[in-house]
Design a protein around this motif. Structure first.
Motif, PDB file in Angstrom:
ATOM      1  N   GLY A 178      29.452  35.012 -23.755  1.00 33.86           N
ATOM      2  CA  GLY A 178      28.724  34.227 -23.306  1.00 33.86           C
ATOM      3  C   GLY A 178      27.298  34.862 -23.193  1.00 33.86           C
ATOM      4  N   TRP A 179      26.185  34.021 -22.726  1.00 34.59           N
ATOM      5  CA  TRP A 179      24.844  34.711 -22.697  1.00 34.59           C
ATOM      6  C   TRP A 179      24.055  34.388 -21.690  1.00 34.59           C
ATOM      7  CZ3 TRP A 179      25.593  32.582 -28.001  1.00 34.59           C
ATOM      8  CH2 TRP A 179      25.210  31.301 -28.202  1.00 34.59           C
ATOM      9  N   THR A 180      24.476  34.075 -20.601  1.00 39.51           N
ATOM     10  CA  THR A 180      23.674  33.374 -19.574  1.00 39.51           C
ATOM     11  C   THR A 180      24.266  34.062 -18.024  1.00 39.51           C
ATOM     12  OG1 THR A 180      25.155  31.401 -19.054  1.00 39.51           O
ATOM     13  CG2 THR A 180      23.241  31.138 -20.296  1.00 39.51           C
ATOM     14  N   GLY A 197      29.663  33.902 -18.877  1.00 40.55           N
ATOM     15  CA  GLY A 197      28.387  33.019 -18.811  1.00 40.55           C
ATOM     16  C   GLY A 197      28.586  32.053 -19.938  1.00 40.55           C
ATOM     17  N   ASP A 198      27.538  30.985 -19.841  1.00 37.80           N
ATOM     18  CA  ASP A 198      27.798  30.016 -20.699  1.00 37.80           C
ATOM     19  C   ASP A 198      27.371  30.483 -22.181  1.00 37.80           C
ATOM     20  OD1 ASP A 198      27.979  27.269 -21.987  1.00 37.80           O
ATOM     21  OD2 ASP A 198      25.901  26.822 -21.216  1.00 37.80           O
ATOM     22  N   GLY A 199      28.078  30.125 -23.208  1.00 39.13           N
ATOM     23  CA  GLY A 199      27.616  30.586 -24.630  1.00 39.13           C
ATOM     24  C   GLY A 199      28.678  29.899 -25.699  1.00 39.13           C
ATOM     25  N   ASN A 200      29.108  30.458 -26.452  1.00 40.73           N
ATOM     26  CA  ASN A 200      30.050  29.992 -27.592  1.00 40.73           C
ATOM     27  C   ASN A 200      31.735  30.286 -27.478  1.00 40.73           C
ATOM     28  OD1 ASN A 200      29.883  32.787 -28.577  1.00 40.73           O
ATOM     29  ND2 ASN A 200      28.256  32.212 -30.117  1.00 40.73           N
ATOM     30  N   GLY A 250      37.019  33.214 -20.243  1.00 42.80           N
ATOM     31  CA  GLY A 250      35.772  32.592 -20.198  1.00 42.80           C
ATOM     32  C   GLY A 250      35.434  31.327 -20.937  1.00 42.80           C
ATOM     33  N   HIS A 268      35.872  36.810 -22.180  1.00 41.31           N
ATOM     34  CA  HIS A 268      35.289  35.619 -22.547  1.00 41.31           C
ATOM     35  C   HIS A 268      36.347  34.797 -23.549  1.00 41.31           C
ATOM     36  CE1 HIS A 268      32.023  32.414 -22.903  1.00 41.31           C
ATOM     37  NE2 HIS A 268      32.441  32.596 -24.267  1.00 41.31           N
ATOM     38  N   ASP A 297      24.744  28.528 -15.656  1.00 41.85           N
ATOM     39  CA  ASP A 297      24.911  29.726 -15.708  1.00 41.85           C
ATOM     40  C   ASP A 297      26.496  30.397 -15.899  1.00 41.85           C
ATOM     41  OD1 ASP A 297      22.287  30.443 -15.727  1.00 41.85           O
ATOM     42  OD2 ASP A 297      22.067  31.236 -13.715  1.00 41.85           O
ATOM     43  N   PHE A 298      27.427  29.740 -15.306  1.00 35.05           N
ATOM     44  CA  PHE A 298      28.797  30.060 -15.214  1.00 35.05           C
ATOM     45  C   PHE A 298      29.665  28.776 -15.139  1.00 35.05           C
ATOM     46  CE2 PHE A 298      26.665  33.465 -12.953  1.00 35.05           C
ATOM     47  CZ  PHE A 298      26.704  34.437 -14.106  1.00 35.05           C
TER      48      PHE A 298
END
Length: 363
Positions: free
Chosen positions: A107-109, A100-103, A184, A180, A121-122
């Motif tokens: 990820g957190w989506t 997922g999208d995050g840092n 990721g 991730h 989201d990805f």
């Protein structure tokens, strides 16, 4: 001049009418070509995921063969729990944390694989021709393989409830966060770290979990007496080696499918390197076994093949065929002495997860 221009209008109109079918046909051809590319990529990724899923049968045979007969049923049940936990928890939480999208850390989506905006989201899969459901199937079976490696070192002495609890934590938190960092788009990937199919992400991480588990629960009763390791042979070596061969079949999808595409990806080269390394690993393990034990140890031969497969998993898309053979031979040579070292450290590892997936994953 104006009359001449007006006279040309019908000619232009006629030309456009003649060109319209050709333009429509070109558009249809482009759409058909795109549909073929989507189908080809999707079929290959899903087929590769099925091959990797079949590796669970390989782990079942390998671990059942190397366990004591009284525990064979429990080992098989553990394989089913492993797969069930991986499928559900990775769908709900793990895939989002991993991709997922995050840092740079996690990820957190995309929790629960929603039918929303894939690009948002990805973002790592934005532009992929394979639907996100196919991408999930491929990644979840990788997570299940890593979890199976963890449980291999804890055979014959672990309560069934512990498998479930640890499996939820591992698939829902530990494995996806490390994935991730690399696949990721996390901090390791940004620093240029390359691991094509998961020597470190899947195998080394699983071996570290296996090491932690073996240290926490301790050895089997009777494994060490007077400071020396006592062999506890598995009840069926043919079954264990059948498991190794099934793992080899599954590895074709494990490495080959990691291209995540069929169009424009030379996955046949990846599969060739995978098999060359596997064969070289067997030969290296034979030599290493003769040096260490003065005899052929069949279990070490099987572990030599697996260690070679683990080693070639990271660079299989980046090396020439001769290098794959060298990598495999070294892996096979390392297995027998590493198994002895692990036992001298008073670590009870029935399937050799730490040396085979850990040290080989590092190498």
């Amino acid at each position: 001049m104006r009359l001449r221009a007006f006279r040309l209008v019908p000619l232009f109109a006629a030309a456009m009418l003649l060109l319209l079918p050709a333009l429509a046909a070109a558009q249809e051809d482009g759409e058909r070509l795109l549909a073929v590319e989507v189908a080809a990529d999707s079929i290959w990724v899903v087929l590769a995921a099925i091959l990797v899923l079949f590796m669970q049968a390989g782990f079942a045979m390998l671990e059942t063969g190397l366990s004591r007969m009284k525990n064979a049923g429990a080992v098989m049940a553990k394989i089913f729990v492993n797969l069930a936990v991986a499928l559900i928890v990775f769908w709900a939480v793990g895939f989002a944390l991993a991709f997922g999208d995050g840092n740079g850390f996690m990820g957190w989506t995309g929790f629960g694989l929603p039918n929303g905006n894939v690009a948002a989201d990805f973002p790592g899969y934005d532009g992929s021709l394979v639907p996100i459901e196919g991408q999930f199937l491929f990644q979840v079976v990788f997570a299940a393989v890593s979890l199976a490696i963890v449980f291999g070192s804890m055979l014959d002495r672990t309560k069934f409830q512990a498998y479930i609890v640890f499996g939820i934590v591992y698939i829902g938190l530990i494995y996806p966060i490390v994935a991730h960092w690399t696949w990721g788009g996390g901090w390791l990937g940004e620093d240029g770290f390359l691991d094509f199919a998961g020597s470190s992400i899947v195998h080394l991480q699983g071996a570290l979990g296996a090491l932690a588990g073996a240290l926490i629960i301790g050895p089997r009763i009777g494994k060490f007496r007077n400071g020396k390791a006592v062999p506890i042979p598995g009840h069926s070596m043919p079954l264990a080696l059948l498991g190794v061969l099934i793992l080899l079949v599954g590895w074709q999808g494990f490495n080959g499918g990691s291209s995540l595409a069929a169009i424009g990806a030379n996955f046949s080269d990846v599969i060739l390197n995978t098999n060359l390394a596997a064969g070289a690993g067997v030969l290296g393990a034979i030599v290493g076994s003769l040096i260490m034990f003065r005899t052929l140890d069949v279990s070490q031969i099987g572990n030599g093949m697996i260690a070679a497969l683990v080693e070639i998993t990271a660079p299989c898309a980046f090396v020439d065929a001769w290098a794959a053979i060298v990598i495999g031979v070294i892996a096979g040579l390392l297995v027998p002495p590493l198994v002895v070292v692990v036992e001298r450290l008073k670590l009870d590892d029935p399937v050799g997860a730490v040396p085979v997936h850990g040290i080989a994953g590092i190498w």
